[in-house]
Design a protein around this motif. Sequence first.
Motif, mmCIF file in Angstrom:
data_model
loop_
_atom_site.group_PDB
_atom_site.id
_atom_site.type_symbol
_atom_site.label_atom_id
_atom_site.label_comp_id
_atom_site.label_asym_id
_atom_site.label_seq_id
_atom_site.Cartn_x
_atom_site.Cartn_y
_atom_site.Cartn_z
ATOM 1 N N ASN A 264 0.804 -1.228 0.000
ATOM 2 C CA ASN A 264 0.000 0.000 0.000
ATOM 3 C C ASN A 264 0.833 1.272 0.000
ATOM 4 O O ASN A 264 0.417 2.296 -0.562
ATOM 5 N N PHE A 265 1.989 1.229 0.636
ATOM 6 C CA PHE A 265 2.783 2.452 0.769
ATOM 7 C C PHE A 265 4.149 2.347 0.088
ATOM 8 O O PHE A 265 5.011 3.195 0.288
ATOM 9 N N LYS A 266 4.308 1.259 -0.707
ATOM 10 C CA LYS A 266 5.510 1.079 -1.548
ATOM 11 C C LYS A 266 6.808 1.201 -0.742
ATOM 12 O O LYS A 266 7.737 1.928 -1.117
ATOM 13 N N LEU A 267 6.872 0.479 0.360
ATOM 14 C CA LEU A 267 8.048 0.508 1.226
ATOM 15 C C LEU A 267 8.970 -0.669 0.931
ATOM 16 O O LEU A 267 8.546 -1.675 0.347
ATOM 17 N N ALA A 268 10.219 -0.562 1.350
ATOM 18 C CA ALA A 268 11.138 -1.693 1.271
ATOM 19 C C ALA A 268 10.758 -2.714 2.342
ATOM 20 O O ALA A 268 10.020 -2.417 3.277
ATOM 21 N N GLU A 269 11.277 -3.943 2.222
ATOM 22 C CA GLU A 269 10.922 -5.005 3.166
ATOM 23 C C GLU A 269 11.289 -4.650 4.605
ATOM 24 O O GLU A 269 10.515 -4.881 5.538
ATOM 25 N N THR A 270 12.477 -4.064 4.796
ATOM 26 C CA THR A 270 12.886 -3.710 6.161
ATOM 27 C C THR A 270 12.058 -2.558 6.708
ATOM 28 O O THR A 270 11.745 -2.524 7.902
ATOM 29 N N GLU A 271 11.676 -1.597 5.832
ATOM 30 C CA GLU A 271 10.823 -0.477 6.278
ATOM 31 C C GLU A 271 9.436 -0.981 6.661
ATOM 32 O O GLU A 271 8.883 -0.607 7.707
ATOM 33 N N ALA A 272 8.870 -1.847 5.822
ATOM 34 C CA ALA A 272 7.555 -2.416 6.119
ATOM 35 C C ALA A 272 7.608 -3.222 7.412
ATOM 36 O O ALA A 272 6.699 -3.165 8.244
ATOM 37 N N GLY A 273 8.706 -3.963 7.594
ATOM 38 C CA GLY A 273 8.883 -4.739 8.816
ATOM 39 C C GLY A 273 8.987 -3.860 10.046
ATOM 40 O O GLY A 273 8.484 -4.215 11.122
ATOM 41 N N PHE A 274 9.607 -2.692 9.894
ATOM 42 C CA PHE A 274 9.753 -1.775 11.027
ATOM 43 C C PHE A 274 8.391 -1.274 11.507
ATOM 44 O O PHE A 274 8.098 -1.290 12.706
ATOM 45 N N TRP A 275 7.535 -0.827 10.557
ATOM 46 C CA TRP A 275 6.225 -0.307 10.962
ATOM 47 C C TRP A 275 5.340 -1.423 11.494
ATOM 48 O O TRP A 275 4.573 -1.221 12.446
ATOM 49 N N ALA A 276 5.466 -2.605 10.909
ATOM 50 C CA ALA A 276 4.716 -3.749 11.443
ATOM 51 C C ALA A 276 5.199 -4.099 12.847
ATOM 52 O O ALA A 276 4.410 -4.535 13.694
ATOM 53 N N MET A 277 6.485 -3.899 13.110
ATOM 54 C CA MET A 277 7.054 -4.188 14.419
ATOM 55 C C MET A 277 6.430 -3.315 15.507
ATOM 56 O O MET A 277 6.279 -3.747 16.650
ATOM 57 N N LEU A 278 6.073 -2.071 15.154
ATOM 58 C CA LEU A 278 5.469 -1.179 16.146
ATOM 59 C C LEU A 278 4.194 -1.766 16.734
ATOM 60 O O LEU A 278 3.907 -1.596 17.918
ATOM 61 N N PHE A 279 3.438 -2.455 15.904
ATOM 62 C CA PHE A 279 2.206 -3.091 16.372
ATOM 63 C C PHE A 279 2.528 -4.121 17.459
ATOM 64 O O PHE A 279 1.959 -4.089 18.545
ATOM 65 N N GLY A 280 3.444 -5.015 17.163
ATOM 66 C CA GLY A 280 3.831 -6.015 18.156
ATOM 67 C C GLY A 280 4.564 -5.416 19.330
ATOM 68 O O GLY A 280 4.471 -5.915 20.457
ATOM 69 N N GLY A 281 5.272 -4.317 19.089
ATOM 70 C CA GLY A 281 6.036 -3.669 20.154
ATOM 71 C C GLY A 281 5.165 -3.126 21.269
ATOM 72 O O GLY A 281 5.634 -2.961 22.402
ATOM 73 N N MET A 282 3.890 -2.877 20.974
ATOM 74 C CA MET A 282 2.966 -2.402 22.007
ATOM 75 C C MET A 282 2.809 -3.416 23.140
ATOM 76 O O MET A 282 2.400 -3.077 24.248
ATOM 77 N N ASN A 283 3.151 -4.674 22.854
ATOM 78 C CA ASN A 283 3.025 -5.719 23.873
ATOM 79 C C ASN A 283 3.950 -5.498 25.066
ATOM 80 O O ASN A 283 3.744 -6.109 26.117
#
Length: 431
Positions: A264-283
């Motif tokens: 959706n936002f045309k990010l690199a794999e590591t960039e996409a992984g970083f923003w996805a990590m924020l979701f899990g990081g809330m734990n």
Amino acid sequence: MQTNKPLESLNVFSFNGVQMRTFHITWLTFFVCFFGWFGLAPLMPAIRADLGLTKPQVGNTIIAAVSATILARLVIGRLCDTWGPRKTYAALLVLGAWPVMFVGLAHDYTTFLLFRLAIGVIGASFVITQFHTSMMFAPKIKGTANAVAGGWGNLGGGITQLAMPLIMATIVGFGYTKPEAWRLAMIVPGVLMLVMAFIYYRFTQDTPAGNYSEIGRSVATGEKVSFWAACADIRVWALALAYACCFGMEITFDGVAALYFFDNFKLAETEAGFWAMLFGGMNIFARALGGIVADKVGNKYGMRGKGLLLASMLVLEGAGIMLFAQAGSLPMAIVSMITFALFLKMSNGGTYAIVPFVNPKAVGVISGVVGAGGNLGGMLMAFLFKSQSISYGQAFLYIGCAVAAIGLLLFLVNFSKETIAESAEVELQTA
């Protein structure tokens, strides 16, 4: 001071005594399990290109990742009651490590799907984590202890979103191609699981008083309450439905987040992984916050108060998911994601602040049923993401509406059939 009784307080900076040693080992083990269970998710852009997977096929792999866990959690819950959490966790880790390490042998959609299905069994580790923590802490602090252990373990689902792409990138840096690198990267979590299997078996015990075999707890003791008798309580199914909405959404989002940001936002794999990590990081704090607040509400307003709190958090989670579904920019998507993640993970903690008190004689069975409900929810949600006619944004919108509606229904459930004090009394009598 050493004691063979459940602890009355939780000091997360302490490693003294079997209770705190078990607490830290069990959340760390669950953390590692997430690397095995969801390590493939942030690598899916590379895997999709390597194996030529279509959107429905990617969706099927997400379904496979959570569907095998449903039956596994029911079985594992029973084994915790009868065989003991120590042996059960060690066996699960050894069993689950092999498909994680050998998934790299998959060279087409079918074999990859079968490996993904086998890896899904690892998700049953959550039930053992919650059961074992419940054994180590007194009733007034169970909700907090379960929430902290579950939350810190779930943190692995966030860290793996960034760690696995970095591991793959490191392997590529040594001259390997991406198709080779993602396969080699999955060996890392498999080995870590085998290490944790040894640590768990060697350094934990089933209860503060000793292992089941040492304290004379037999299979017959665990079967005082049958599976069906334990599940005859409507509160069990209400909690399973609630967990389907919160943890089900969590594992679904863990499976699609990196791809969603990538596409959706045309990010690199590591960039996409970083923003996805924020979701899990809330734990790192949100699930624990849910358990802490639930314990405080429960101490003042009883089980009914805990139930109302859980219903409220689910409604807010659903509203947050609907906002995320309609986010038109990356900043808005991130803000709305963090918002619904807060209430989702607090709901996780709030659910398992209630579970140990529904029937103290059958904590393992009920933990397994509620945990399986979470995975069933995740599996049903995943069907939306495999559809060719529904976009990921539309899928999130439908899920948000469903979660909010179920949250409203949960206001009608009375969890106060048995008070915390009565649960504690029964637990002491049956210990």
